[in-house]
Write an enzyme that holds these catalytic residues in place. Sequence first.
Site, mmCIF file in Angstrom:
data_model
loop_
_atom_site.group_PDB
_atom_site.id
_atom_site.type_symbol
_atom_site.label_atom_id
_atom_site.label_comp_id
_atom_site.label_asym_id
_atom_site.label_seq_id
_atom_site.Cartn_x
_atom_site.Cartn_y
_atom_site.Cartn_z
ATOM 1 N N TYR A 66 0.836 -1.191 0.000
ATOM 2 C CA TYR A 66 0.000 0.000 0.000
ATOM 3 C C TYR A 66 0.878 1.251 0.000
ATOM 4 O O TYR A 66 1.644 1.461 0.940
ATOM 5 C CB TYR A 66 -0.902 0.021 1.244
ATOM 6 C CG TYR A 66 -1.861 -1.143 1.327
ATOM 7 C CD1 TYR A 66 -2.495 -1.647 0.195
ATOM 8 C CD2 TYR A 66 -2.150 -1.740 2.552
ATOM 9 C CE1 TYR A 66 -3.377 -2.715 0.278
ATOM 10 C CE2 TYR A 66 -3.038 -2.808 2.646
ATOM 11 C CZ TYR A 66 -3.644 -3.284 1.498
ATOM 12 O OH TYR A 66 -4.522 -4.342 1.584
ATOM 13 N N LYS A 126 -0.495 -8.196 -3.022
ATOM 14 C CA LYS A 126 -1.890 -7.798 -2.823
ATOM 15 C C LYS A 126 -1.965 -6.293 -2.963
ATOM 16 O O LYS A 126 -1.282 -5.560 -2.244
ATOM 17 C CB LYS A 126 -2.311 -8.247 -1.428
ATOM 18 C CG LYS A 126 -3.601 -7.647 -0.943
ATOM 19 C CD LYS A 126 -4.069 -8.368 0.292
ATOM 20 C CE LYS A 126 -5.097 -7.551 1.026
ATOM 21 N NZ LYS A 126 -5.884 -8.317 1.965
HETATM 22 P P1 FBP Z 1 -10.404 -5.779 3.476
HETATM 23 O O1 FBP Z 1 -10.851 -6.645 2.319
HETATM 24 O O2 FBP Z 1 -11.323 -5.876 4.649
HETATM 25 O O3 FBP Z 1 -10.126 -4.354 3.011
HETATM 26 O O4 FBP Z 1 -9.035 -6.397 3.969
HETATM 27 C C1 FBP Z 1 -7.875 -6.283 3.221
HETATM 28 C C2 FBP Z 1 -6.777 -5.641 4.015
HETATM 29 O O5 FBP Z 1 -5.581 -5.621 3.273
HETATM 30 C C3 FBP Z 1 -6.497 -6.298 5.357
HETATM 31 O O6 FBP Z 1 -5.724 -7.448 5.237
HETATM 32 C C4 FBP Z 1 -5.868 -5.175 6.102
HETATM 33 O O7 FBP Z 1 -6.033 -5.272 7.471
HETATM 34 C C5 FBP Z 1 -6.624 -3.993 5.604
HETATM 35 O O8 FBP Z 1 -7.106 -4.319 4.319
HETATM 36 C C6 FBP Z 1 -5.805 -2.749 5.531
HETATM 37 O O9 FBP Z 1 -6.667 -1.721 5.221
HETATM 38 P P2 FBP Z 1 -6.240 -0.199 5.177
HETATM 39 O O10 FBP Z 1 -5.974 0.123 3.740
HETATM 40 O O11 FBP Z 1 -7.444 0.521 5.699
HETATM 41 O O12 FBP Z 1 -5.029 -0.030 6.030
#
Ligand code: FBP
Length: 246
Positions: free
Chosen positions: A129, A160
Site C-alpha cells: 500500500y 496484494k
Molecule cells: P479488506 O478486504 O477488509 O479491506 O481487507 C484487506 C486488508 O488488506 C487487510 O488485510 C488489512 O487489514 C486492511 O485491508 C488494511 O486496510 P487499510 O488500507 O485501511 O489499512
Amino acid sequence: MILACDQGFEHGPSDFNLTNIDPEYIMDIALEGGYDGVAVQAGFAEKYYGLHYKDVPLIVKLNAKAKLPEPDPWSRQHTSVDYAVKLGASAVGYTLYHGSRYENEQFVELGRIVEEAHTYGIPVVVWNYPRGTLVKDELGTDAIAYGARLALELGADMVKLKYNGDKEGFKWVLKCAGRAKVVISGGKRVGDRSFLQKVWDAVDAGAVGIAVGRNVWQHEKPFAMTRALRDVIFDGKSVDEALKRF
Ligand code: FBP
C-alpha cells in the site's frame, strides 16, 4: 481466494460485531467456504488454527501496525518466518508501505523475510500500500504500479494491491508485477453488485484473485458472497449471474 482477518489489529475492533469478532466464526467461513488461504496474525493462528482447520492453508502475517494517527506508517516485523512455519504456515505475509519515510527499513526487513521463507520453500505474500506524507494519491495507478514492481523486485511471490477502478491502468500494474501473482484487496464493505463488479474487472484485467475480509465476514450471508465470488473468479460468470446467489 484468500480470506484476510488482520483488521482487528490494523483497524481495531470497530470493524467487527458480536458475531464476527469471534475468530472461530472467521475460520469456519474459511473452511466451509473452501478458501485457498486464511491470512491472520500469529496469535490468532496460535489459538484458533488447529487440526480442525488444517484443510485451509494458513498465511501468517509477520508484521503489523495499530491504527495510530501516524502519517508515515512503519509496520515492523513481530513474528519470525521460523515461528510461522511452526504454526503451520503455508505462506507468510508482510505489509509494505512504500512512500513512507520508513520504507527503507521495511525494504531491508522484507528482503530478509524473503530469503528465510524461500529457504523453507514457502511463498511470500506482500500487501503493498503506497502511504505516507510524500504520497500524493494512494490510489493513483502509478503509485500502485510502483508498489507492484517493488514487490516483484524484493522477491514477493504474490502481491496484494488495491484496485482503483482504472482497468486499462491495472493491466500496466500487472505487467509491472511480472511473475509475482496479483490479488486485490476488498476495502470497506460496499454493496454486493459494486464489490462483485470490482472483482470481475480486476480478474478480467488479469489479477489471479482476491485477498479480502470485510466484504465477506461483515456480510450477513458470507457463504452466498463466497459462492458469488467463486462464480466470478473461477467460473467466469457475469456479475448478474453471480448476484443470483443472494
Ligand atoms: P479488506 O478486504 O477488509 O479491506 O481487507 C484487506 C486488508 O488488506 C487487510 O488485510 C488489512 O487489514 C486492511 O485491508 C488494511 O486496510 P487499510 O488500507 O485501511 O489499512
